[in-house]
Design a protein around this motif. Structure first.
Motif, PDB file in Angstrom:
ATOM      1  N   GLY A 253       2.506 -67.681 -67.303  1.00 29.75           N
ATOM      2  CA  GLY A 253       3.815 -68.306 -67.233  1.00 29.75           C
ATOM      3  C   GLY A 253       4.967 -67.352 -67.009  1.00 29.75           C
ATOM      4  O   GLY A 253       6.072 -67.783 -66.666  1.00 29.75           O
ATOM      5  N   GLY A 254       4.730 -66.074 -67.153  1.00 30.79           N
ATOM      6  CA  GLY A 254       5.798 -65.108 -66.935  1.00 30.79           C
ATOM      7  C   GLY A 254       5.980 -64.707 -65.483  1.00 30.79           C
ATOM      8  O   GLY A 254       6.869 -63.902 -65.171  1.00 30.79           O
ATOM      9  N   TYR A 255       5.162 -65.279 -64.595  1.00 27.59           N
ATOM     10  CA  TYR A 255       5.180 -64.897 -63.183  1.00 27.59           C
ATOM     11  C   TYR A 255       4.963 -66.154 -62.337  1.00 27.59           C
ATOM     12  O   TYR A 255       4.745 -67.240 -62.853  1.00 27.59           O
ATOM     13  CB  TYR A 255       4.044 -63.906 -62.879  1.00 27.59           C
ATOM     14  N   GLY A 256       4.981 -65.975 -61.006  1.00 30.06           N
ATOM     15  CA  GLY A 256       4.454 -67.020 -60.143  1.00 30.06           C
ATOM     16  C   GLY A 256       2.970 -67.153 -60.430  1.00 30.06           C
ATOM     17  O   GLY A 256       2.241 -66.152 -60.476  1.00 30.06           O
ATOM     18  N   VAL A 257       2.488 -68.381 -60.640  1.00 32.18           N
ATOM     19  CA  VAL A 257       1.139 -68.555 -61.175  1.00 32.18           C
ATOM     20  C   VAL A 257       0.072 -67.985 -60.250  1.00 32.18           C
ATOM     21  O   VAL A 257      -0.809 -67.225 -60.687  1.00 32.18           O
ATOM     22  CB  VAL A 257       0.864 -70.047 -61.469  1.00 32.18           C
ATOM     23  N   THR A 258       0.113 -68.314 -58.968  1.00 30.56           N
ATOM     24  CA  THR A 258      -0.922 -67.817 -58.064  1.00 30.56           C
ATOM     25  C   THR A 258      -0.851 -66.301 -57.932  1.00 30.56           C
ATOM     26  O   THR A 258      -1.881 -65.619 -57.927  1.00 30.56           O
ATOM     27  CB  THR A 258      -0.804 -68.487 -56.695  1.00 30.56           C
ATOM     28  N   ALA A 259       0.356 -65.756 -57.842  1.00 31.27           N
ATOM     29  CA  ALA A 259       0.508 -64.302 -57.768  1.00 31.27           C
ATOM     30  C   ALA A 259      -0.049 -63.639 -59.023  1.00 31.27           C
ATOM     31  O   ALA A 259      -0.683 -62.576 -58.952  1.00 31.27           O
ATOM     32  CB  ALA A 259       1.972 -63.929 -57.564  1.00 31.27           C
TER      33      ALA A 259
END
Length: 306
Positions: A253-259
């Motif tokens: 959740g702290g990032y773009g999920v796929t990335a």
């Protein structure tokens, strides 16, 4: 196929799609990843869904990659292909190819570019694909992810399609993340349909209602844990497993999920190529990646248990 009431079961990872330096699909890596998940006990794999950046790839790319999975050792009957496209002829071509290749079935969104369409429009779109493919082997899992597609699947749409095509419509993948809606789908349609949720913290609740599987992005990294959440939802480690999943999702959740998923694959495989995504997605920066490394070290993933 276990019983007429349960046409499919187990964990089907929503496959991440590895890319080459020129952002083409790295088909050998794709097949190796899929085979590793099946070797870890997953029932099958699902390429080109939301987690797999499916709409970012052309029809030709997706067909070649599915053929590459099969050539790379993935049994065709263990592939549930996401054949969703905004253009119906493209969805027909992908769905026909998956069916003729012997894939288990197709995971299919309604056409998702135009918004505010009526239930009848959604029904007509699915009918167009099914009638054009015109193959008795065709099996479809309806894909409900309205926060992404902008086109929800109502109970009326599902009931109508189930009545019209009782041997073709076999399940619903509900990735809305709304537990009450998932439970309502289960109450209304299960059995004979299966209802799978994309929100992993709901897997145990749904398993207790009779859901026997999931198409899951988290299963790319935690296949054993996801299998237990469904197959041993009331087991002695159930509370620990659920918390483990929540902790992992908290990292994502702290990032773009796929990335973030792809960054984690780069960490686990020591292959920096896994960090690549196709635009419009953006890969993790070096600083984000190093932070993710620290988080995954703290998470202390155990490949034999997780």
């Amino acid at each position: 196929m276990n019983t007429p009431q349960i046409p499919y079961q187990g964990i089907w990872p929503a496959l991440l799609t590895p890319l080459t330096a020129d952002l083409a699909i790295d088909i050998p890596s794709f097949a190796r990843h899929a085979c590793s998940l099946i070797d870890a006990g997953c029932t099958g794999v699902t390429p080109f869904g939301t987690t797999g950046e499916g709409p970012s790839f052309s029809v030709a790319e997706r067909i070649a990659a599915v053929d590459g999975l099969i050539a790379g050792g993935v049994p065709a009957g263990r592939i549930l292909v996401s054949t969703s496209c905004a253009a119906l002829p493209d969805a027909v071509e992908l769905t026909r190819h998956a069916t003729q290749a012997g894939a288990f079935g197709s995971l299919l969104l309604p056409p998702f570019f135009l918004k505010g369409v009526s239930d009848q429009g959604v029904i007509d779109a699915y009918r167009w694909v099914i009638d054009q493919v015109a193959d008795p082997r065709l099996r479809i899992v309806l894909y409900h992810i309205p926060q992404v597609s902008g086109v929800p699947l109502s109970h009326h749409v599902i009931e109508t399609l189930k009545t019209l095509y009782p041997k073709t419509i076999i399940g619903i993948k509900d990735s809305s993340g709304q537990r009450e809606g998932s439970l309502a789908f289960a109450k209304a349609f299960m059995p004979p349909l299966q209802v799978w949720v994309g929100n992993e913290p709901d897997l145990q609740v749904m398993a207790a209602r009779g859901s026997v599987g999931a198409v899951s992005g988290v299963a790319n990294v935690l296949p054993h844990l996801l299998q237990r959440l469904v197959g041993q939802f009331d087991g002695p480690d159930a509370a620990r497993d659920l918390q483990r999943v929540k902790d992992f999702i908290g990292i994502l959740g702290g990032y773009g999920v796929t990335a973030a998923f792809k960054g984690i694959m780069a960490i686990l495989t020591q292959d920096p190529g896994w960090r690549r995504v196709r635009p419009p997605l953006v890969a993790l920066t070096d600083a984000e990646y190093q932070h993710l490394v620290a988080q995954m070290n703290a998470f202390a993933l155990d490949p034999s248990k997780d």
